[in-house]
Each structure stands twice: as C-alpha cells, then as structure tokens.
Design a protein around this motif. Structure first.
Motif, PDB file in Angstrom:
ATOM      1  N   UNK A   4      23.731  13.639  37.535  1.00  0.00           N
ATOM      2  CA  UNK A   4      24.086  13.768  36.127  1.00  0.00           C
ATOM      3  C   UNK A   4      24.915  15.030  35.939  1.00  0.00           C
ATOM      4  N   UNK A   5      26.173  14.824  35.581  1.00  0.00           N
ATOM      5  CA  UNK A   5      27.068  15.968  35.436  1.00  0.00           C
ATOM      6  C   UNK A   5      26.698  16.805  34.219  1.00  0.00           C
ATOM      7  N   UNK A   6      26.709  18.124  34.429  1.00  0.00           N
ATOM      8  CA  UNK A   6      26.464  19.040  33.328  1.00  0.00           C
ATOM      9  C   UNK A   6      27.722  19.150  32.476  1.00  0.00           C
ATOM     10  N   UNK A   7      27.586  19.039  31.174  1.00  0.00           N
ATOM     11  CA  UNK A   7      28.724  19.078  30.260  1.00  0.00           C
ATOM     12  C   UNK A   7      28.634  20.325  29.386  1.00  0.00           C
ATOM     13  N   UNK A   8      29.746  21.055  29.306  1.00  0.00           N
ATOM     14  CA  UNK A   8      29.813  22.249  28.483  1.00  0.00           C
ATOM     15  C   UNK A   8      30.437  21.891  27.135  1.00  0.00           C
ATOM     16  N   UNK A   9      29.651  22.000  26.085  1.00  0.00           N
ATOM     17  CA  UNK A   9      30.143  21.689  24.749  1.00  0.00           C
ATOM     18  C   UNK A   9      30.429  22.970  23.975  1.00  0.00           C
ATOM     19  N   UNK A  10      31.554  22.976  23.270  1.00  0.00           N
ATOM     20  CA  UNK A  10      31.938  24.135  22.471  1.00  0.00           C
ATOM     21  C   UNK A  10      31.957  23.776  20.997  1.00  0.00           C
ATOM     22  N   UNK A  11      31.793  24.786  20.168  1.00  0.00           N
ATOM     23  CA  UNK A  11      31.810  24.553  18.721  1.00  0.00           C
ATOM     24  C   UNK A  11      33.210  24.707  18.133  1.00  0.00           C
ATOM     25  N   UNK A  12      34.082  25.420  18.835  1.00  0.00           N
ATOM     26  CA  UNK A  12      35.426  25.674  18.325  1.00  0.00           C
ATOM     27  C   UNK A  12      36.445  24.634  18.756  1.00  0.00           C
ATOM     28  N   UNK A  30      44.966  21.010  19.584  1.00  0.00           N
ATOM     29  CA  UNK A  30      44.026  19.948  19.228  1.00  0.00           C
ATOM     30  C   UNK A  30      42.854  19.805  20.169  1.00  0.00           C
ATOM     31  N   UNK A  31      42.779  20.654  21.204  1.00  0.00           N
ATOM     32  CA  UNK A  31      41.713  20.510  22.190  1.00  0.00           C
ATOM     33  C   UNK A  31      40.433  21.226  21.773  1.00  0.00           C
ATOM     34  N   UNK A 226      44.229  35.496  28.452  1.00  0.00           N
ATOM     35  CA  UNK A 226      44.202  34.114  28.001  1.00  0.00           C
ATOM     36  C   UNK A 226      42.793  33.531  28.091  1.00  0.00           C
ATOM     37  N   UNK A 227      42.074  33.869  29.158  1.00  0.00           N
ATOM     38  CA  UNK A 227      40.680  33.416  29.301  1.00  0.00           C
ATOM     39  C   UNK A 227      39.835  33.919  28.134  1.00  0.00           C
ATOM     40  N   UNK A 228      39.971  35.176  27.802  1.00  0.00           N
ATOM     41  CA  UNK A 228      39.163  35.759  26.722  1.00  0.00           C
ATOM     42  C   UNK A 228      39.516  35.124  25.373  1.00  0.00           C
ATOM     43  N   UNK A 229      40.802  34.877  25.159  1.00  0.00           N
ATOM     44  CA  UNK A 229      41.225  34.256  23.900  1.00  0.00           C
ATOM     45  C   UNK A 229      40.668  32.851  23.772  1.00  0.00           C
ATOM     46  N   UNK A 230      40.767  32.080  24.820  1.00  0.00           N
ATOM     47  CA  UNK A 230      40.293  30.692  24.748  1.00  0.00           C
ATOM     48  C   UNK A 230      38.764  30.619  24.660  1.00  0.00           C
ATOM     49  N   UNK A 231      38.061  31.449  25.386  1.00  0.00           N
ATOM     50  CA  UNK A 231      36.600  31.418  25.326  1.00  0.00           C
ATOM     51  C   UNK A 231      36.098  31.886  23.965  1.00  0.00           C
ATOM     52  N   UNK A 232      36.805  32.837  23.346  1.00  0.00           N
ATOM     53  CA  UNK A 232      36.433  33.266  21.993  1.00  0.00           C
ATOM     54  C   UNK A 232      36.710  32.153  20.990  1.00  0.00           C
ATOM     55  N   UNK A 233      37.809  31.459  21.171  1.00  0.00           N
ATOM     56  CA  UNK A 233      38.166  30.368  20.259  1.00  0.00           C
ATOM     57  C   UNK A 233      37.171  29.218  20.348  1.00  0.00           C
ATOM     58  N   UNK A 236      32.893  31.125  20.609  1.00  0.00           N
ATOM     59  CA  UNK A 236      32.507  31.910  19.432  1.00  0.00           C
ATOM     60  C   UNK A 236      33.055  31.318  18.134  1.00  0.00           C
ATOM     61  N   UNK A 237      33.807  30.231  18.266  1.00  0.00           N
ATOM     62  CA  UNK A 237      34.417  29.566  17.103  1.00  0.00           C
ATOM     63  C   UNK A 237      35.213  30.570  16.261  1.00  0.00           C
ATOM     64  N   UNK A 238      35.955  31.437  16.962  1.00  0.00           N
ATOM     65  CA  UNK A 238      36.765  32.457  16.292  1.00  0.00           C
ATOM     66  C   UNK A 238      38.050  31.803  15.768  1.00  0.00           C
ATOM     67  N   UNK A 239      38.093  31.562  14.488  1.00  0.00           N
ATOM     68  CA  UNK A 239      39.213  30.836  13.896  1.00  0.00           C
ATOM     69  C   UNK A 239      40.511  31.636  13.916  1.00  0.00           C
ATOM     70  N   UNK A 240      40.429  32.955  14.076  1.00  0.00           N
ATOM     71  CA  UNK A 240      41.648  33.767  14.142  1.00  0.00           C
ATOM     72  C   UNK A 240      42.347  33.646  15.496  1.00  0.00           C
TER      73      UNK A 240
END
Length: 314
Positions: A4-12, A30-31, A226-233, A236-240
């Motif tokens: 069973x593959x582990x799936x990482x779900x994000x809120x942002x 849109x991702x 870029x990693x930090x920006x995408x992981x925050x987006x 952390x659902x950082x809309x900025x």
C-alpha cells in the motif's frame, strides 16, 4: 500482505494562470502536489516550454543561432512567425533588448510598436521581457502593455524597484499578467507578492520569477529556495507563495563559459553548440523538477528535449 503506497496530501494549491488568447492560450499552475508526483495528487497543468527571441539582431548570441535564424533575425515579426510555424514551443518570450540604455536605447514608443507587431503576427502566447534596467523597463512596459492590450501577455518582470509602475500598467490598467522577480530568497519572493497584491494586483494575475542560474553556478541556492517556496505553499497553505513559477533559463545558461567558449579555446570540451544545449537542458530539467511551471529556453533542440521529458513524466 499487499503493498500500500503511502500518499502525501497537502492542504495548499498553486493558482492557475492563463497566458494568451484563443486556441493556443496556455494555463500554468493548478497543482496540489510536488512536480510530477501524480501518485500523490493533482499535478495541475502540464509544464510549458517557451523559446526566446529578441527585438534586435542577436549580436551577442553564438554563431550557431545567427546561422539558424539568418533569414529572419533582422525582423522580429518574421522571427516570431518562424518560431510559430517551425518550432514546437508553447509560447514565445520576446526580450526587448533594444531598449537597453547602454545599447540602442530605443524609446518606449519604439518598443511598443515592435511588441505590438510581434504579438499581432502570431497566435502563440507572448511573454514580454525587458532589458534588465529596472527604471527603463518600467517606462517601456507601460507603453507596451497599452499597445498589446487584449492579448493577455505576461510581463517579465516586476521587481522591488519598479513593481508599482509595472504591476499597475500590466494587470490593472490593461488585461495582462505580471511576473514578480526576486533574487533567490523565499522571503524576498513572498514580500514582492505581498507588495503587488497590496497594490491591487489580483493573485491570479501573478507569476513568480524567483531567480535562476545555470547548473554549476550556485544552482543549489535556486533549488533550495524553490523547495522551500513550494513546501510552504503546499504544506503550510501559504497563499502568498501559491503562484506559478516561470524560469527564464536561457537568460543564464547561454552566458556561462561552457556555452560560449570556442572549440579553439577549449578543444577538450567538444562542440560549442552541443555544450550550450546540454547546459540549457540540464538547468531547465532541474528547474522543472524543482517546481517551475514554465521555462524559457533558446535552442530548438532544448525545446524538443524538455517537451519529451515532460510528456514522459506527466
């Protein structure tokens, strides 16, 4: 026991931005998951590849490009049509190098006329870049935005020095998109996005240019930012920071020694054209895997290679 593959779900989720009009318009972003992680969630729109051209003869480009475009590079309209009819780019990036105060120093009105002619001659979406002089770019973009109104272009880019003029002209006075250009720093990228939205620019009209470099030339800073920006987006659902990223790869990769040193100077390095393509493809690939939604390249073979990669991974 079944795997069973582990799936990482994000809120942002990254906002979706449309560039261009008509059937050939493109959408980026849109991702809701990391690039090409289709096993984790919605990867949004397919990454797009654009090709660079100039408003003047490419004097500073290597001889291979001058030979390739010898029949069209003296006329921006013919050059743009050639790209649309013969190459496989998703969009055109018109760089207004002729406006450079240290070069031809063309007036904003002259640049606007060239841009208008190019945009009206093709159906591909057009990204319009300045000369890099922030003060001059602000004046040029104001006139250009007016001249190409109705074509939904992307202006590359608004900086901390000129964001008020560029943001107001491109997205508020006229119906375009704007790229927020920062210098490889998550806080600077966030700050500029905040400043643009406080100015009145809608988030869905903003694309980020977080800074770029050729691989081997401090690219690790680009990658980590870029990693930090995408992981925050996402995490952390950082809309900025939930704006698509466009990377002008060609602006960097064709200026480094590996791409411009002649065979006579560096015989052990091999063909100069192939070296340039390798630098461009390596950088564009790294940037797309890191989170960019679109890249600008210069060589047609780079376009083909990157599009094949995206098609295979998407």
């Amino acid at each position: 026991m079944a795997f069973k593959m582990s799936v990482q779900k994000y809120s942002g989720k990254i906002s979706e931005v449309e560039i261009g009009t008509g059937e050939k318009s493109i959408k980026i972003g849109g991702e809701s998951t990391l690039p090409f992680y289709s096993f984790d969630g919605d990867t949004g729109n397919t990454q797009k590849v654009g090709i660079e051209m100039l408003d003047v003869y490419p004097e500073g480009w290597t001889d291979g490009f001058k030979e390739m475009y010898k029949d069209v590079c003296n006329c921006p309209v013919k050059w743009a049509k050639y790209i649309e009819e013969n190459l496989k780019a998703d969009f055109i990036c018109l760089k207004l190098e002729g406006s450079d105060p240290n070069g031809l120093d063309r007036s904003p009105e002259e640049c606007a006329e060239v841009a208008k002619n190019v945009v009206e001659a093709v159906s591909l979406p057009v990204v319009i870049a300045g000369c890099g002089n922030h003060e001059k770019d602000a004046k040029v973009f104001e006139k250009v935005a007016q001249a190409v109104d109705g074509n939904n272009c992307l202006f590359l880019a608004a900086t901390e020095d000129n964001y008020k003029a560029v943001g107001a002209a491109s997205t508020m006075a006229y119906s375009h998109k704007v790229a927020a250009e920062s210098s490889v720093d998550i806080n600077l990228a966030k700050q500029l996005n905040v400043l643009l939205t406080q100015l009145g620019v809608k988030p869905e009209n903003i694309v980020m240019n977080i800074g770029c470099s050729a691989v081997g030339y401090g690219y690790e800073y680009v990658a980590s930012t870029m990693d930090r920006i995408r992981l925050a987006a996402f995490g952390q659902n950082d809309k900025t920071l939930q704006m698509p990223i466009l990377a002008p790869v060609s602006f960097e990769t064709w200026n480094v020694k590996e791409s411009i040193a002649t065979v006579e100077d560096e015989p052990q390095w091999g063909c100069i054209e192939q070296r340039g393509i390798n630098m461009e493809v390596s950088t564009a690939t790294s940037t797309l895997v890191g989170g960019a939604n679109a890249v600008v390249v210069r060589h047609p073979k780079s376009v083909e290679t990157i599009k094949e990669l995206v098609s295979a991974l998407a």
